[in-house]
Write an enzyme that holds these catalytic residues in place. Structure first.
Site, PDB file in Angstrom:
ATOM      1  N   HIS A 130      14.125  -8.822 -21.113  1.00 44.19           N
ATOM      2  CA  HIS A 130      14.525  -9.826 -22.050  1.00 44.19           C
ATOM      3  C   HIS A 130      16.023  -9.559 -22.922  1.00 44.19           C
ATOM      4  O   HIS A 130      15.717  -8.640 -23.699  1.00 44.19           O
ATOM      5  CB  HIS A 130      13.550 -10.186 -22.977  1.00 44.19           C
ATOM      6  CG  HIS A 130      12.267 -10.647 -22.299  1.00 44.19           C
ATOM      7  ND1 HIS A 130      12.038 -11.579 -21.520  1.00 44.19           N
ATOM      8  CD2 HIS A 130      11.065  -9.810 -22.221  1.00 44.19           C
ATOM      9  CE1 HIS A 130      10.712 -11.455 -20.950  1.00 44.19           C
ATOM     10  NE2 HIS A 130      10.261 -10.727 -21.594  1.00 44.19           N
ATOM     11  N   SER A 188       0.892  -1.244  -0.057  1.00 46.97           N
ATOM     12  CA  SER A 188       0.063  -0.055   0.081  1.00 46.97           C
ATOM     13  C   SER A 188       1.008   1.190  -0.320  1.00 46.97           C
ATOM     14  O   SER A 188       0.335   2.529  -0.198  1.00 46.97           O
ATOM     15  CB  SER A 188      -1.020   0.123   1.092  1.00 46.97           C
ATOM     16  OG  SER A 188      -0.273   0.433   2.460  1.00 46.97           O
ATOM     17  N   CYS A 247       3.583   4.401 -18.054  1.00 51.49           N
ATOM     18  CA  CYS A 247       4.308   3.551 -18.271  1.00 51.49           C
ATOM     19  C   CYS A 247       3.726   2.118 -18.632  1.00 51.49           C
ATOM     20  O   CYS A 247       2.617   1.715 -18.003  1.00 51.49           O
ATOM     21  CB  CYS A 247       4.811   3.149 -16.688  1.00 51.49           C
ATOM     22  SG  CYS A 247       6.175   2.003 -16.838  1.00 51.49           S
ATOM     23  N   TYR A 252      -4.648 -22.843 -23.179  1.00 48.88           N
ATOM     24  CA  TYR A 252      -5.692 -21.824 -22.590  1.00 48.88           C
ATOM     25  C   TYR A 252      -6.642 -21.255 -23.778  1.00 48.88           C
ATOM     26  O   TYR A 252      -6.185 -21.124 -25.074  1.00 48.88           O
ATOM     27  CB  TYR A 252      -4.676 -20.532 -22.182  1.00 48.88           C
ATOM     28  CG  TYR A 252      -3.591 -20.982 -20.788  1.00 48.88           C
ATOM     29  CD1 TYR A 252      -4.215 -20.363 -19.699  1.00 48.88           C
ATOM     30  CD2 TYR A 252      -2.821 -21.506 -21.032  1.00 48.88           C
ATOM     31  CE1 TYR A 252      -3.645 -20.646 -18.440  1.00 48.88           C
ATOM     32  CE2 TYR A 252      -1.881 -21.947 -20.040  1.00 48.88           C
ATOM     33  CZ  TYR A 252      -2.439 -21.527 -18.680  1.00 48.88           C
ATOM     34  OH  TYR A 252      -1.493 -21.804 -17.622  1.00 48.88           O
TER      35      TYR A 252
END
Length: 1059
Positions: free
Chosen positions: A988, A611, A693, A773
């Site tokens: 990456h 928080s 962002c 999925y």
């Protein structure tokens, strides 16, 4: 495979043409390594002794600072009887291997260790029989001999240094590496890694780069000894009660992560010594895992990298960088990682600049202009969102179910959205009675201190008054200062000025900094460099308490009297960070002031800590940052900077417009701790746009603002004449997606590695979803009836989950007729393009909507870009959930003048997306739970193991060698369009085995590893020359083990085939 044999023969034949053959004799040995060797004689750098003891002291269930490791050692000859001494600063790294273009390098490796290892080199050319990496690659017999060197065995690895490495725009000598590659992450964690320096032909003199006085190689890494092959040995040897060790205990695991430089931690690295005025070359690289976000600061020095001046070098796993400097300012200086977590954990070293009476150039600071600033540190109550509402949703911050509630809810054990903080504020004089009021152009600065600006040749004088209750300082970046003016303290005494680095409460200190030519912009840099200043007493606590401000260092004569840049209409400063209020000097005050039951607050509670992590820009969240207003057609400069830890991997996206940075056209800027950037923008579309962002947790956490472009200077018209319109019929289609339709490659890999490991991501078991999925993907159709889907050609097979490859030329339009064939609203929006409206309308299920993307000049390649550059397109109804549900594809924009037709070489193009698909964030999670696990009723969506099992480390939605279609021929010209999106873990470092690639960045550069982050899009150009099936993977440890690997195949060219 005949063509592989033929390739090997061709290489043998061509070896006659090589100018020089070099031999290295390297043994793989086992030894005990001390991460703090010699620390008994010198004091370690540590703000907190408890912190260094946590990592370095052994005990009943702690290993301490000594570990058994495997190391590369150099020998004099093939008898492997006499070792060659190496410099002390090289630490546990293997010997430096050097080669010039044209050299043949023969590396004789003998394994004296107790388990199999190999030798795999980056950046050089080799055949399959000399790769030194084990994975399913269709090789057999003699081509497999290099893959695994068993104890007692010896092997000759033949490497060739040839073009294109180093590239035309690279330094004379560049950083490359070698390491063992049976299980690369575990081999490297065990110690088997070393430097390989590649040089342009004729640039070495007696094995040293010409015109360089000193050279050093440094590896920055959080060495994870939990991954070492020797963990069990180390527990038995160094823990006094090994039977008590719980290897899954988080504190035990953290104690084995050694935050080190060349295997030395807490300032114990020896031997970094040079003379003032020495020309020094640093060969730097990172290695490791998601935590390895490094921001290296060489205190007191100016560095040059790729013709740009810098003082921060960002490194990630397998990032390869070389920087040069002329050593200045005699004294002992700190080399530290400015990732605040790493700084606390010991990732620091000292380097000494000695006065050797070498002649120094004349002081270029004449007609010195003194810029005097009066700055105080003072307490304030800071509200992260004064409007009380999320301007993106219109909701109150504490609305049930809102993303913001966790940060803004105030109560018994919650602080809410206002905090007591310390900030820098400017005054008119040294009486510190009259604070300077901020004008409308400074409204956006928010929590930041005043802008300190200077031109090359100036002196900056800052009179600093501490109105706080703790010792504080001001530490600048981008300027020169003496030890007496350094705002960071690092003992022992004599290395730092306590007066400058610890200004006591109610005390005043005047700093003096200079801006010599070597600290200013180079010919390649923008007119002004973005920099920062901050308090450096306890860097972590001081910055998170609020003590940070912007600086800009400009070319001489480029500024107006008030500090604004000439020929620029507006300048904006953006500081992106996750303010961790748990680390604030004032946390206890905030608990007392803002919680209603402070005695019940548990500061170690994870929910309480979360928080207090405020995802902000200039101290504002959820669109509350004021003052980002500009006019159509104005010349805008954005100065971006950041600070923080490994969570602070930012992709700052400017929707609706693009910018130029170092000649490259982009709309997303990547920021890391202590990195700063200067961006040039000319907004050409009216409206309200987002600056946000793209890192998904930061976006949902509130790191998103609005900037407004108004029509205010007469009529500004887009004069682009758009010629030609290409229409694409694209639908959102729900599918069953299998991340790993075949487990064969994965199983063979583990068989070759002699490992029997389960897979947390793909093994379905009783409660997990497995590899399949339900997802939604973009697919192309033949026409507006959306009856017939376009069948993908062989060269498009590699796209996998991605939508169709959309091509556009500058000056054209793209018309996307979009049908939503899914069950919930989606859209399609591209980065980089121009649209009529600043909002993207959602398309409801069953609806068809047309989106028009204009491609003006500012959507195409910059002057220093490749001719064709990639952008991403995706759905923006819910930016996070839509992405993770599967909606993303590539848009390729080419220059008008780019002619593809007349190139005699065959042009191939492949588009790759590196993304950890977080299926927990998918719209279809509940559907997937109900469909795939054997016992869906027992699934707990909050269970950590279940959450982790749904993070699919994929390339184009495929894992463990399942991505097909990456096939090319020797002699082809290949463009790799590589993209990354995602979250904090999505860093990456993409590595190609077998070949280097080229990329444009103010010149042509070469490497075999490139760094990608959320919002990074880059063109890599490759000219395949060595046939074979080659590994292509992310070099981040967890990503390798989790399946972010595939292969690409280079077939012999037609002439070779037919001959």
């Amino acid at each position: 495979m005949k063509f592989l044999l033929l390739s090997a023969l061709l290489f043998l034949h061509s070896s006659l043409a090589w100018t020089r053959e070099k031999h290295y004799y390297i043994g793989i040995t086992e030894a005990v390594w001390d991460y703090a060797s010699g620390s008994e004689e010198k004091e370690l750098i540590s703000v907190d002794t408890e912190q260094s003891n946590f990592y370095l002291r052994n005990g009943p269930d702690r290993i301490g600072r000594k570990y058994k490791k495997a190391l590369y050692s150099e020998y004099t000859d093939g008898t492997f009887t006499k070792t060659i001494d190496k410099p002390a600063w090289l630490g546990f790294l293997g010997p430096v291997i050097k080669a010039e273009v044209g050299d043949k390098v023969s590396v004789h490796v003998k394994n004296f260790a107790s388990r199999p290892y190999t030798f795999h080199a980056h950046g050089v050319t080799y055949t399959k029989a000399n790769e030194g990496a084990i994975y399913p690659d269709n090789t057999t017999d003699f081509q497999r001999a290099d893959d695994k060197l068993f104890p007692g065995q010896q092997y000759l690895y033949v490497l060739r240094a040839n073009e294109p490495s180093p590239g035309e725009g690279d330094s004379n000598c560049v950083t490359r590496i070698y390491h063992s590659h049976v299980d690369a992450p575990k081999d490297i964690a065990s110690g088997l890694i070393g430097p390989l320096i590649l040089c342009k032909k004729g640039s070495l003199h007696k094995e040293k780069e010409e015109n360089i006085d000193q050279e050093f190689v440094l590896m920055f890494s959080v060495v994870d000894e939990n991954l070492s092959w020797y963990l069990e040995d180390n527990i038995k040897t160094f823990c006094s009660e090994p039977e008590k060790v719980d290897k899954d205990n988080e504190d035990f695991q953290e104690s084995n992560r050694m935050y080190s430089i060349n295997g030395y931690t807490f300032g114990s690295l020896p031997g970094l010594s040079m003379c003032a005025e020495d020309r020094v070359k640093w060969y730097l690289f990172g290695m490791g895992n998601e935590v390895d976000v490094h921001s290296e600061l060489f205190h007191g020095q100016a560095l040059t990298s790729k013709n740009y001046h810098t003082d921060i070098i960002n490194l990630f796993p397998a990032t390869l960088i070389d920087v040069s400097m002329v050593a200045q300012n005699p004294g002992v200086w700190m080399l530290s990682c400015q990732n605040l977590n790493h700084l606390k954990a010991g990732l620091q070293a000292f380097f000494q600049v000695r006065d050797c009476n070498k002649p120094s150039p004349d002081d270029d600071i004449q007609d010195r202009h003194v810029r005097h600033y009066y700055i105080a540190a003072e307490e304030t109550i800071w509200d992260y969102a004064p409007s009380g509402t999320d301007t993106f949703t219109g909701e109150n911050f504490t609305s049930l179910g809102s993303d913001s509630r966790v940060f803004f809810e105030q109560g018994a054990t919650r602080i809410g959205g206002s905090y007591k903080k310390l900030v820098y504020r400017e005054y008119t004089d040294d009486s510190f009675t009259n604070r300077k009021e901020r004008g409308p152009d400074e409204e956006h600065l928010g929590i930041l201190g005043p802008v300190i600006w200077a031109e090359v040749g100036d002196i900056i004088r800052v009179t600093f008054h501490n109105k706080g209750q703790f010792p504080l300082s001001i530490q600048p970046m981008g300027v020169r200062f003496t030890k007496e003016n350094e705002g960071t303290y690092y003992g022992p005494d004599g290395r730092s000025s306590k007066q400058a680095s610890h200004v006591a409460p109610k005390e005043t200190f005047t700093y003096e900094w200079t801006v010599p030519k070597e600290m200013g912009p180079t010919y390649a840099d923008p007119v002004c460099l973005s920099k920062m200043y901050y308090s450096g007493v306890d860097l972590t606590k001081d910055i998170f308490t609020g003590l940070i401000g912007p600086m800009k260092i400009c070319k001489k004569g480029s500024l107006l009297a008030d500090g604004r840049q000439k020929d620029v209409d507006k300048e904006f400063y953006l500081f992106a960070t996750v303010f961790d209020e748990n680390e604030s000097l004032l946390l206890d005050d905030n608990i007392r002031m803002f919680t209603t039951a402070p005695e019940n607050v548990d500061k170690e509670d994870e929910d309480f800590q979360e928080s207090n992590k405020m995802h902000s820009m200039n101290g504002f969240m959820y669109g509350n940052l004021p003052g980002l207003n500009m006019c159509l057609g104005e010349s805008i400069v954005w100065y971006l900077f950041s600070a923080g830890n490994e969570a602070d991997v930012h992709g700052i996206y400017f929707s609706g417009n693009t910018y130029l940075s170092k000649g490259e056209r982009r709309d997303t800027a990547n920021l890391f701790p202590h990195k700063s950037l200067t961006l040039l923008m000319t907004p050409d579309t009216e409206g309200s746009f987002d600056v946000e962002c793209l890192t998904t947790d930061h976006y949902t956490g509130g790191m998103k603002q609005k900037y407004t472009v108004n029509q205010c200077k007469g009529q500004f018209e887009d004069v682009t004449l758009y010629q030609g319109e290409r229409t694409y019929y694209i639908a959102a289609v729900e599918v069953e997606w299998d991340y790993s339709p075949s487990r064969d490659w994965e199983m063979e890999l583990h068989h070759l590695q002699e490992q029997n490991v389960s897979n947390a991501f793909l093994d379905k078991e009783e409660f997990f979803i497995g590899s399949k999925y339900k997802k939604v993907v973009y697919r192309e159709f033949t026409d507006s009836t959306f009856r017939e889907q376009v069948k993908r050609r062989a060269e498009e097979e590699h796209l996998g989950m991605l939508g169709p490859l959309i091509h556009a030329d500058v000056g054209a339009k793209v018309k996307v007729v979009f049908k939503n064939m899914a069950t919930r609203p989606y859209s399609i929006h591209a980065h980089g393009v121009k649209t009529k409206s600043s909002t993207v309308a959602p398309t409801l299920p069953g609806e068809v909507r047309t989106y028009i993307w204009q491609i003006p000049e500012r959507s195409g390649a910059g002057t220093e870009d490749s001719p064709c550059i990639p952008w991403a397109y995706y759905s923006t109804v819910d930016r996070v959930k839509d992405l993770y549900s599967g909606l993303i594809g590539p848009l390729i924009v080419c220059r008008k003048s780019y002619v593809k037709v007349f190139n005699p070489k065959k042009k191939m193009e492949f588009s790759l997306l590196f993304l950890v698909f977080d299926e927990n964030e998918s719209w279809y999670l509940d559907d997937n739970i109900n469909t795939y696990p054997d016992h869906p009723e027992k699934d707990n969506k909050d269970n950590e193991e279940f959450i982790e099992s749904n993070k699919m480390h994929a390339i184009n939605g495929k894992m463990f060698g399942n991505l097909q279609g990456l096939t090319m021929h020797v002699g082809d010209e290949v463009n790799w369009y590589v993209m990354a999106m995602g979250n904090e873990i999505d860093l990456h470092t993409v590595h190609f085995h077998g070949h280097s690639f080229q990329y444009k960045h103010r010149g042509i550069h070469s490497s075999d590893v490139f760094d990608f982050f959320p919002g990074t899009y880059q063109t890599l150009e490759m000219f395949p020359q060595t046939p074979g099936t080659w590994l292509l993977h992310c070099h981040v440890t967890d990503h390798i083990h989790a399946g972010m690997v595939t292969t690409y195949t280079v077939l012999p060219n037609q002439e070779t085939k037919s001959g």
